[in-house]
Scaffold this active site. Sequence first.
Site, PDB file in Angstrom:
ATOM      1  CG  ASP A 307      -1.831   1.458   1.443  1.00 42.60           C
ATOM      2  OD1 ASP A 307      -2.765   1.351   0.853  1.00 42.60           O
ATOM      3  OD2 ASP A 307      -1.847   1.326   2.309  1.00 42.60           O
ATOM      4  CG  ASP A 502      -1.679   1.755   6.845  1.00 42.44           C
ATOM      5  OD1 ASP A 502      -2.040   2.027   5.154  1.00 42.44           O
ATOM      6  OD2 ASP A 502      -1.158   3.134   7.868  1.00 42.44           O
ATOM      7  CG  ASP A 506      -4.421  -1.412   2.741  1.00 44.96           C
ATOM      8  OD1 ASP A 506      -4.522  -1.646   1.535  1.00 44.96           O
ATOM      9  OD2 ASP A 506      -4.036  -0.294   4.193  1.00 44.96           O
TER      10      ASP A 506
END
Length: 606
Positions: A307, A502, A506
Amino acid sequence: MRLDAHRLRLLLLAWPAAGLVIGLLLSWLAPEAAPVVLALATLPVLLVLLRDIAQGLLRGNAGLDLLAALSMAGALAMGEELAGAVVALMFAGGRFLEDHARERARREMTALLARQPRHAARHGPEGIEEVPVAALRPGDRVLVRQGEVVPVDGRALGPAVLDTAALTGEPIPITLAAGDPVLSGATNAGEAFTLEAEREAAESTLAGIIRLVEQAQASRPPMARLADRWALGFLAVTLLLAGLAWLEAEDPRRALAVLVVATPCPLILAVPVALIAGLSRAARAGVLVKSGAALETLARVRVLLLDKTGTLTEGRVRLLETRPAAATPPEELLRLAASLDQASGHPVAQGLVEAARARGLPLSLPEAVQEEAGAGIAGRVEGRAVALGGPGFVAAHGWTEAAGADGHPPGSLRVCVVVDGAPAGLLVLADPLRGDAEAMLATARAAGIRRIVLLSGDRAPVAEAVGSALGIDTVLAERSPAEKVAAVLREKPAGPVLMLGDGVNDAPALAAADIGVAMGARGAAASAEAADAVVLVDRIDRLAEAMRIARRARGIALQSVAAGIGLSVLGMLAAAAGHLTPVQGAVLQEAIDVAVILNALRALRG
């Protein structure tokens, strides 16, 4: 229970050791009594072993403990009481050494369990009161004295110095200002400070870490389960070789010698010790891996998906540049904008407020505030009409596009500011890259990662700017949580996939990956729950270190198995050919066991 098991293994080690010493002395002083003493030294170990085998069979488990039982029983039946006592001593010694090795390997992980505080000093109506940590609630003010462990997550109400080594492995204490977040489990290394609790103890960082530790300790990695299956094959080969040796030499002692050389097998000792040691090393480095299975997968990862926000970037918007209009001083432009943004919870607003406070600018309370989510905010500051946001929002307040025609860095964000109906200037902000991002990706490639993909829900220009700066292979931007899961599944044919993220969005992708890793220092609780491992410190370079540790632990386990099995097979062949007596075979095999356990413990060292 653990203490009782430890005492039992210590007793089982001491009994055959004492019996063997006494038996050897009696072989010179009273030879007729020596076999009886040696047999009595063997029997308790044999009986306990038979009980363990029976319990294992009821659970559907069978392994090489059967060889140890056959060796001891065969030695007693054939009048080889000395060999039986040696096998009993070495088997009990191997069990004791394995138990000791496991406890040593777990030490880093179980240290947190002892740190969990039981009581806290809470500010009450009549002063400081000692209460159970479980009684703390969000909003409570807690006094954390010097040397005490922070009991719950919260925010510091004043300056604080914290030692986070037990959580993150970072040896240097960190200094916090008023308002900074504080994680439970850290130790107050400075003066006493007051903490405002934001979570209950059961939901705090330390409680979550302890739950993860317990999960990791309870798990059996696939490699260890595979070792059990290999053990059954080794058992069959051993029995076949022992039978052939008996038939060829017409001497049952040849078969006994083969059995004792194969008792017990390094296969079932080295693998769990090495992997538990790897879990401990990773925890010491600031990455809590939830299970041995996850550690094995981490060692084999070939594709890395990441990410962007909060993972490759800091996850906090920072002011890059102030571009005031001719009549507005730069500091005044920022002060007015930050004063109005105090009424907003948007990350961009928080970034502006932090920048103004870092410069020591006095902020005023805004009035008549009107905010359009995601577009902008307007109100009055010190009697002046102030509006800020995107060009579309502030156009109605007096902004002209010509005022913001200048370019801005790729991936950055422009905030247009209007004061009293006239353009006052631009504030340029961005979510900067982590300082350790580039080094982490380089280390990951060196550790065997073949493909790196940036998987982000952010706008394409921003994500592509980050990908270009870091040399990432593929950038997938503007992806929803469902599209992130689909991207993870598409990458799996290229090899085991690791997903690092995080945020709440996600969590599905972390669960879909072969191994999901969450940034736990500031990440969402949902991502930590869905992940197989959690980075406890706010540094992604620790992930590359954990990958290196995992590969080393797995390599040491395989190395120990290969060496131990190879030496055992050579010893078995020598015993089958008549070159080793049962006593010599027992001593040789237990020397091999000790060697492979000590080799497996190398995974604890850097």
